[in-house]
Design a protein around this motif. Structure first.
Motif, PDB file in Angstrom:
ATOM      1  N   TYR A 141       0.808  -1.091   0.112  1.00 27.48           N
ATOM      2  CA  TYR A 141       0.147   0.129  -0.033  1.00 27.48           C
ATOM      3  C   TYR A 141       0.951   1.214   0.040  1.00 27.48           C
ATOM      4  O   TYR A 141       1.820   1.358   0.760  1.00 27.48           O
ATOM      5  CB  TYR A 141      -0.825  -0.078   1.297  1.00 27.48           C
ATOM      6  CG  TYR A 141      -1.883   1.122   1.362  1.00 27.48           C
ATOM      7  CD1 TYR A 141      -3.057   1.157   0.468  1.00 27.48           C
ATOM      8  CD2 TYR A 141      -1.921   2.158   2.382  1.00 27.48           C
ATOM      9  CE1 TYR A 141      -3.923   2.153   0.749  1.00 27.48           C
ATOM     10  CE2 TYR A 141      -2.710   2.965   2.468  1.00 27.48           C
ATOM     11  CZ  TYR A 141      -3.872   3.006   1.498  1.00 27.48           C
ATOM     12  OH  TYR A 141      -4.767   4.223   1.730  1.00 27.48           O
ATOM     13  N   GLY A 142       1.110   2.071  -1.066  1.00 30.22           N
ATOM     14  CA  GLY A 142       1.410   3.451  -1.084  1.00 30.22           C
ATOM     15  C   GLY A 142       0.718   4.430  -1.873  1.00 30.22           C
ATOM     16  O   GLY A 142      -0.370   4.317  -2.229  1.00 30.22           O
ATOM     17  N   ARG A 143       1.901   5.039  -2.397  1.00 28.38           N
ATOM     18  CA  ARG A 143       1.370   6.330  -3.185  1.00 28.38           C
ATOM     19  C   ARG A 143       0.438   5.872  -4.481  1.00 28.38           C
ATOM     20  O   ARG A 143      -0.589   6.233  -4.795  1.00 28.38           O
ATOM     21  CB  ARG A 143       2.748   7.088  -3.824  1.00 28.38           C
ATOM     22  CG  ARG A 143       2.239   8.195  -4.560  1.00 28.38           C
ATOM     23  CD  ARG A 143       3.318   9.020  -5.051  1.00 28.38           C
ATOM     24  NE  ARG A 143       2.976  10.586  -5.403  1.00 28.38           N
ATOM     25  CZ  ARG A 143       2.717  10.710  -6.416  1.00 28.38           C
ATOM     26  NH1 ARG A 143       2.505   9.847  -7.306  1.00 28.38           N
ATOM     27  NH2 ARG A 143       2.399  12.091  -6.734  1.00 28.38           N
ATOM     28  N   ALA A 161       3.464  12.162   2.840  1.00 25.81           N
ATOM     29  CA  ALA A 161       3.362  11.109   3.634  1.00 25.81           C
ATOM     30  C   ALA A 161       4.047   9.779   3.388  1.00 25.81           C
ATOM     31  O   ALA A 161       4.512   9.275   4.752  1.00 25.81           O
ATOM     32  CB  ALA A 161       1.698  10.797   3.688  1.00 25.81           C
ATOM     33  N   PHE A 162       4.154   9.497   2.177  1.00 27.61           N
ATOM     34  CA  PHE A 162       4.992   8.194   2.169  1.00 27.61           C
ATOM     35  C   PHE A 162       6.454   8.374   1.796  1.00 27.61           C
ATOM     36  O   PHE A 162       7.232   7.532   1.277  1.00 27.61           O
ATOM     37  CB  PHE A 162       4.279   7.457   0.818  1.00 27.61           C
ATOM     38  CG  PHE A 162       3.077   6.635   1.088  1.00 27.61           C
ATOM     39  CD1 PHE A 162       3.082   5.497   1.934  1.00 27.61           C
ATOM     40  CD2 PHE A 162       1.948   7.209   0.826  1.00 27.61           C
ATOM     41  CE1 PHE A 162       1.996   4.755   2.153  1.00 27.61           C
ATOM     42  CE2 PHE A 162       0.589   6.623   1.167  1.00 27.61           C
ATOM     43  CZ  PHE A 162       0.732   5.364   1.800  1.00 27.61           C
ATOM     44  N   SER A 163       6.754   9.665   2.059  1.00 32.58           N
ATOM     45  CA  SER A 163       8.387   9.991   1.889  1.00 32.58           C
ATOM     46  C   SER A 163       9.110   9.292   2.697  1.00 32.58           C
ATOM     47  O   SER A 163      10.279   8.611   2.497  1.00 32.58           O
ATOM     48  CB  SER A 163       8.597  11.261   2.056  1.00 32.58           C
ATOM     49  OG  SER A 163       8.066  12.004   3.036  1.00 32.58           O
ATOM     50  N   GLN A 164       8.603   8.995   4.005  1.00 36.34           N
ATOM     51  CA  GLN A 164       9.263   8.053   5.094  1.00 36.34           C
ATOM     52  C   GLN A 164       8.004   7.229   5.392  1.00 36.34           C
ATOM     53  O   GLN A 164       7.807   7.361   6.582  1.00 36.34           O
ATOM     54  CB  GLN A 164       9.884   8.850   6.210  1.00 36.34           C
ATOM     55  CG  GLN A 164      11.057   9.618   5.395  1.00 36.34           C
ATOM     56  CD  GLN A 164      11.633  10.762   6.463  1.00 36.34           C
ATOM     57  OE1 GLN A 164      10.890  11.913   6.779  1.00 36.34           O
ATOM     58  NE2 GLN A 164      12.580  10.628   6.906  1.00 36.34           N
ATOM     59  N   ARG A 165       8.121   5.943   4.841  1.00 38.69           N
ATOM     60  CA  ARG A 165       6.760   5.366   4.916  1.00 38.69           C
ATOM     61  C   ARG A 165       6.774   4.494   6.627  1.00 38.69           C
ATOM     62  O   ARG A 165       5.916   4.191   6.946  1.00 38.69           O
ATOM     63  CB  ARG A 165       6.358   4.149   4.215  1.00 38.69           C
ATOM     64  CG  ARG A 165       7.372   3.399   3.645  1.00 38.69           C
ATOM     65  CD  ARG A 165       6.972   2.435   2.396  1.00 38.69           C
ATOM     66  NE  ARG A 165       5.930   1.585   2.802  1.00 38.69           N
ATOM     67  CZ  ARG A 165       4.857   1.225   2.176  1.00 38.69           C
ATOM     68  NH1 ARG A 165       4.706   1.891   0.918  1.00 38.69           N
ATOM     69  NH2 ARG A 165       3.850   0.587   2.685  1.00 38.69           N
ATOM     70  N   ALA A 224       2.127   6.209   7.062  1.00 38.03           N
ATOM     71  CA  ALA A 224       1.481   6.433   6.103  1.00 38.03           C
ATOM     72  C   ALA A 224       0.664   5.334   5.436  1.00 38.03           C
ATOM     73  O   ALA A 224      -0.541   5.474   4.951  1.00 38.03           O
ATOM     74  CB  ALA A 224       2.421   7.024   4.978  1.00 38.03           C
ATOM     75  N   GLU A 225       1.277   4.179   5.551  1.00 40.84           N
ATOM     76  CA  GLU A 225       0.498   2.986   5.154  1.00 40.84           C
ATOM     77  C   GLU A 225      -0.635   2.571   5.819  1.00 40.84           C
ATOM     78  O   GLU A 225      -1.152   1.542   5.509  1.00 40.84           O
ATOM     79  CB  GLU A 225       1.713   1.822   4.997  1.00 40.84           C
ATOM     80  CG  GLU A 225       2.261   1.549   6.435  1.00 40.84           C
ATOM     81  CD  GLU A 225       3.409   0.582   6.404  1.00 40.84           C
ATOM     82  OE1 GLU A 225       4.417   0.973   5.535  1.00 40.84           O
ATOM     83  OE2 GLU A 225       3.604  -0.216   7.232  1.00 40.84           O
TER      84      GLU A 225
END
Ligand code: SAH
Length: 273
Positions: free
Chosen positions: A161-163, A221-225, A252-253
């Motif tokens: 789950y991500g961008r 948010a997902f830059s450092q998940r 983020a995840e």
């Protein structure tokens, strides 16, 4: 056992076209897999079908047999020339990333059904090129790297789950419908593949959404998940003086798509007002 590929049936060397690596050419060659995909698409007579990257016609032929006509978008000049000889095909010789799908839908007079075994080197750009045209699309069926499909359909909390999940799931209902091994292609790609079905939600549902802003939020948010969101999104909100009812003590995840949407809507309103 898969049937052995014969030069008179496979799409590769026997057809005296040498697969071009720079165009991501991996031609489908397994009749069983092709049949499964076409049944998944379920083309019907008169439907406004558009195929991206028809190549030597592995999908094109069985699809047009059912639909009667088909628009194909092919970048390879030699392949486009072959396809043009066939009256039932409307050939657009172009990079798909330059194709105006709204114009195609206008011509068709109804929302398009878009299909294709995509060139994997540009599959994500193709998905994002199509995103703004979603209101003109009935559905999309694409062969992609399985790893990409896994990320597209992933749920919050899963490692995939991500961008990509968030940026597509707000707009499409998606489902992985067929897994395809490398041996089904000629030449075989290095990776596993899968076919994804994408059905756009009604356009009105998210009419007011600022998509670039959603993109920015999700990227931050997902830059450092692995970190808590207060370290990433928290800062971003602070810099903009935004007060949001949004739990930053999460990763983020873990955040569902609609929470990101709510934040984008709030940030958009503050920006506008
Ligand atoms: N659908 C065929 C071929 C898939 S290979 C099959 O399943 O056998 C990918 C196809 O996309 C090739 O025909 C390649 O020439 C075409 N292609 C590559 N880049 C493209 C682009 N930017 N725009 C349109 N077509 C492209």
């Amino acid at each position: 056992m898969r049937p052995e590929r014969r030069p008179d049936r496979g799409a590769g060397a026997g057809d005296n076209h040498r697969a071009r690596k720079r165009f991501g050419q991996h031609f489908l060659a397994d009749p069983g897999v092709i049949d499964e995909i076409v049944r998944g698409i379920d083309p019907r007579p008169g439907q406004p079908l558009v195929e991206i990257g028809p190549g030597l016609g592995a999908l094109t032929n069985p699809v047009v047999q059912r639909s009667g006509q088909l628009t194909v978008i092919e970048l390879d000049r030699d392949l486009a020339a072959r396809l043009r000889k066939r009256a039932e095909l409307a050939v657009v010789e172009s990079d798909v990333l330059n194709v105006d799908f709204a114009a195609l839908a206008e011509q068709a007079g109804k929302p398009l059904r878009v299909i294709g075994n995509l060139p994997y080197n540009i599959s994500t750009p193709i998905l994002f090129h199509l995103l703004p045209f979603a209101a003109r699309v009935e559905d999309q069926h694409f062969m992609l790297q399985k790893e990409v499909v896994d990320r597209m359909v992933a749920s919050p909390g899963s490692k995939d789950y991500g961008r990509l999940s968030v940026m597509l799931q707000w707009r499409y209902e998606m489902e992985s419908i067929v897994d395809v091994p490398p041996e089904a292609f000629d030449p075989p790609p290095k990776v596993e593949s899968a076919v994804v079905r994408m059905v756009p939600y009604p356009a009105a549902a998210q009419a007011d959404l600022n998509v670039p802003l959603l993109g920015e939020i999700v990227t931050v948010a997902f830059s450092q998940r692995r970190k808590m969101l207060r370290n990433t999104l928290g800062r971003w909100l602070e810099e903009r003086g935004l007060q949001a009812d949004f739990d930053l003590q999460r990763r983020a995840e873990e955040v569902p798509v609609d929470h990101y949407l709510a934040l984008a809507r709030l940030a958009g309103e503050c920006k506008a007002g």
